[in-house]
Design an enzyme around this catalytic site. Structure first.
Site, PDB file in Angstrom:
ATOM      1  CB  SER A 164     121.593  11.017  13.330  1.00 45.20           C
ATOM      2  OG  SER A 164     120.655   9.959  13.364  1.00 45.20           O
ATOM      3  CE1 TYR A 188     116.216  17.298   6.691  1.00 43.68           C
ATOM      4  CE2 TYR A 188     118.309  18.424   7.056  1.00 43.68           C
ATOM      5  CZ  TYR A 188     116.945  18.474   6.805  1.00 43.68           C
ATOM      6  OH  TYR A 188     116.328  19.690   6.678  1.00 43.68           O
ATOM      7  CB  THR A 190     122.644  19.159   6.481  1.00 45.91           C
ATOM      8  OG1 THR A 190     121.870  18.609   7.559  1.00 45.91           O
ATOM      9  CG2 THR A 190     121.824  20.191   5.724  1.00 45.91           C
ATOM     10  CE  LYS A 191     121.259  14.429  10.365  1.00 47.76           C
ATOM     11  NZ  LYS A 191     121.301  15.146  11.645  1.00 47.76           N
ATOM     12  CG  ASN A 192     129.489  13.985   8.725  1.00 50.84           C
ATOM     13  OD1 ASN A 192     128.694  14.722   9.300  1.00 50.84           O
ATOM     14  ND2 ASN A 192     130.785  13.977   9.021  1.00 50.84           N
TER      15      ASN A 192
END
Length: 373
Positions: A164, A188, A190-192
């Site tokens: 994640s 989500y 803000t993830k990469n």
């Protein structure tokens, strides 16, 4: 006065690709199909191929990705699932949602990932009761999968990679998510690779497992409205899939930018007295977070806040010390020394692809000044 620097900024990611994302959203709105349509199917194929897997299954969020991966492997009541305590609580919550029992293990102090020695000791104590191992590629650094996979295979356990925070991380050029039996990714914002809302995706090379998970994500249906098995409702929607497709083609570029920011931090903070991230030889770190360790973490954080620089703590307490889990969740036989030692020291610096060079320099200058003062 200089503008505040956020710790992360998903809106900047949208604005960077605004034309592409707006076109993707319009395409879905005008298409008239909003759940499990062509966009989801295309994203599943494109993301799996990008990772190096054969199959992708889009789901509602990263927690559900772990739940469905566990259920696909048959984990449930009476089974032990070994993972780490130093992780987002979702990893452990997902295990309990299947009825299985989490067994929490210590981490390597250098990488913040599962310590293979702790896993070996857990197998020595629990044996075949450990059905699944979930290594977490925390902050964007791969866990030691060579050792972890070998231990799991020796004892007949399955591997779910919790990717994640590690979209694109690799070991000797082979991307995470391709080493175990199945992998779970959060999408989500803000993830990469982040949606503009919730989302998750599962990857695997096992066609039978992929089919089981596809059925489980939609009520256990093989034929519509007829449940062949007891499933759940966890579907990635068309809008998010279209947005993710627009962002996926830029993910290598964005990871490269994260690595460039990290390289600046490494260079500028080399003599600061902070403990900087360690990269295992042969590993590719994609810096979902750039996490330092400071003896006076809270003091440094306040000085950066006063300078208009936001930071975060991932995470304020390990899972085994959080009220919902403390005293009732089994721990591995080697204890939690490394996990507990880092909790009062870790600090996540600003990290996102759109962070300007000038702002990265401002961050490091403020840190150097704060530590001198």
């Amino acid at each position: 006065m200089a503008s505040p620097i956020p710790q992360t900024d998903p809106k900047a990611g949208y604005l960077d690709l605004k034309a592409d994302i707006d076109a993707a959203v319009a395409r879905v709105l005008n298409g008239g199909w909003y759940i499990l349509g062509q966009e989801v199917g295309a994203f599943e194929k494109e993301f799996a191929a990008w990772c190096g897997n054969s199959h992708g299954i889009g789901v509602a969020n990263g927690t559900d990705a772990l739940v469905l991966a566990l259920r696909g492997l048959g984990a449930g009541p009476g089974d032990i699932v070994a993972t780490v305590s130093h992780t987002a609580v979702a990893t452990v919550a997902a295990i309990e949602l299947t009825g299985a029992t989490p067994l929490l293990l210590d981490i390597e102090a250098e990488t913040f990932c599962m310590d293979p020695a702790a896993l070996e000791a857990a197998f020595a104590r629990e044996g075949s009761r450990i059905k699944v191992v979930i290594p977490v590629h925390l902050y964007g650094h791969p866990a030691d999968l060579g050792a972890i996979v070998a231990l799991a295979r020796k004892h007949g356990a399955k591997i779910i990679e919790d990717c994640s925070q590690a979209h694109g991380a690799a070991i000797a050029g082979k991307r995470v998510g391709t080493f175990g039996d199945v992998a779970a990714f959060s999408l989500y914002p803000t993830k990469n690779l982040g949606a503009l809302g919730d989302g998750g995706v599962i990857t695997t090379d096992d066609p039978a497992l992929a089919q089981r998970i596809r059925e489980l994500r939609e009520y256990g249906w093989r034929d519509r409205y007829i449940s062949a098995t007891a499933g759940m409702n966890s579907r990635l929607d068309e809008m998010q899939a279209a947005i993710l497709r627009a962002k996926l083609v830029h993910l290598d570029r964005d990871n490269g930018r994260r690595q460039a920011v990290a390289a600046h931090y490494d260079d500028a903070l080399a003599n600061s007295g902070l403990r900087l991230p360690t990269v295992r030889p042969g590993a590719t770190h994609v810096y979902h977070q750039y996490v330092v360790r400071a003896d006076d973490r809270d003091g440094l954080r306040q000085k950066l806040k006063d300078a208009g620089i936001a930071t975060n703590i991932h995470y304020p307490a390990p899972v085994h010390l959080q009220p919902a889990y403390q005293g009732r969740t089994p721990l591995g036989p080697t204890g939690m020394a490394a996990t507990e030692a880092c909790q009062g020291q870790i600090l996540s610096l600003p990290m996102f692809p759109q962070l300007a060079d000038a702002d990265a320099r401002r961050v490091t200058a403020a840190i150097v000044q704060a530590l001198r003062g």
